[in-house]
Design a protein around this motif. Structure first.
Motif, short mmCIF file in Angstrom:
data_model
loop_
_atom_site.label_atom_id
_atom_site.label_comp_id
_atom_site.label_asym_id
_atom_site.label_seq_id
_atom_site.Cartn_x
_atom_site.Cartn_y
_atom_site.Cartn_z
N ALA A 12 51.31 -49.70 86.24
CA ALA A 12 49.93 -49.87 86.67
C ALA A 12 49.55 -48.66 87.53
N ALA A 13 48.26 -48.37 87.64
CA ALA A 13 47.79 -47.18 88.35
C ALA A 13 48.38 -47.03 89.77
N PRO A 14 48.36 -48.05 90.63
CA PRO A 14 48.94 -47.86 91.96
C PRO A 14 50.44 -47.57 91.92
N GLU A 15 51.11 -48.11 90.92
CA GLU A 15 52.55 -47.88 90.77
C GLU A 15 52.83 -46.43 90.37
N VAL A 16 51.94 -45.82 89.61
CA VAL A 16 52.14 -44.43 89.19
C VAL A 16 52.10 -43.51 90.40
N THR A 17 51.08 -43.65 91.25
CA THR A 17 50.99 -42.81 92.44
C THR A 17 52.19 -43.03 93.35
N ALA A 18 52.58 -44.27 93.55
CA ALA A 18 53.75 -44.57 94.39
C ALA A 18 55.03 -43.96 93.79
N SER A 63 51.68 -29.10 101.52
CA SER A 63 50.94 -30.36 101.59
C SER A 63 50.59 -30.78 100.17
N ILE A 64 50.80 -32.07 99.88
CA ILE A 64 50.67 -32.56 98.50
C ILE A 64 49.78 -33.79 98.47
N GLU A 65 48.78 -33.74 97.61
CA GLU A 65 47.91 -34.89 97.35
C GLU A 65 48.15 -35.32 95.90
N ILE A 66 48.38 -36.61 95.69
CA ILE A 66 48.66 -37.14 94.36
C ILE A 66 47.63 -38.21 94.05
N ASP A 67 46.87 -38.01 92.96
CA ASP A 67 45.92 -39.04 92.58
C ASP A 67 45.49 -38.89 91.14
#
Length: 142
Positions: A12-18, A63-67
């Motif tokens: 699921a989408a939140p699981e991908v970012t995590a 610095s890393i942003e993942i979305d």
């Protein structure tokens, strides 16, 4: 980052970012970097970056942003850390084309994903690095 640490299927989408955040953090720690999660970027109130990593022998933090979305505040965060002097990485995994340009000083890593019935899988061998100052469509495969 290579190997099986970043692979995923049917999340699921939140699981991908995590999953991606955890994979990058584990990779960094494995190579001697210290890792901070959910770090406030300089000059951007009420926002958090997913990761900030630094190595004792290196002077510059990453610095890393993942979305996955086309969020204006994600762009503001990575621009702020680039202006602060960090190496700014924006890891994106959109399921559709994103029309944003990559600002100067920011490196965009776009992961190719497949979406099926509200689940997301990483496409093998589909990672694109878009250099700073280029349009999001101008990419080279890595």
């Amino acid at each position: 980052m290579t190997g099986s640490t970043a692979r995923f299927t049917h999340l699921a989408a939140p699981e991908v970012t995590a999953h991606l955040t955890g994979s990058v953090a584990r990779w960094a720690e494995q190579y001697g970097y210290w890792v901070q999660r959910e770090v406030p970027p300089p000059g951007v109130a009420d926002r958090r970056l997913d990761l900030r990593v630094a190595h004792p022998a290196e002077g510059r933090a990453i610095s890393i942003e993942i979305d996955r979305g086309n969020k204006r505040w994600s762009l503001e965060k990575v621009v702020a850390v680039a202006e602060h002097g960090d190496l700014a990485l924006w890891v994106r995994w959109p399921t559709a084309s994103v029309p944003l340009s990559v600002p100067p000083g920011v490196r965009l890593i776009r992961l190719g994903v497949i979406r099926y019935r509200r689940r997301v899988s990483l496409q093998p061998g589909c990672c694109q690095l878009v250099g700073h100052g280029a349009a999001a469509g101008d990419a080279s495969r890595t």
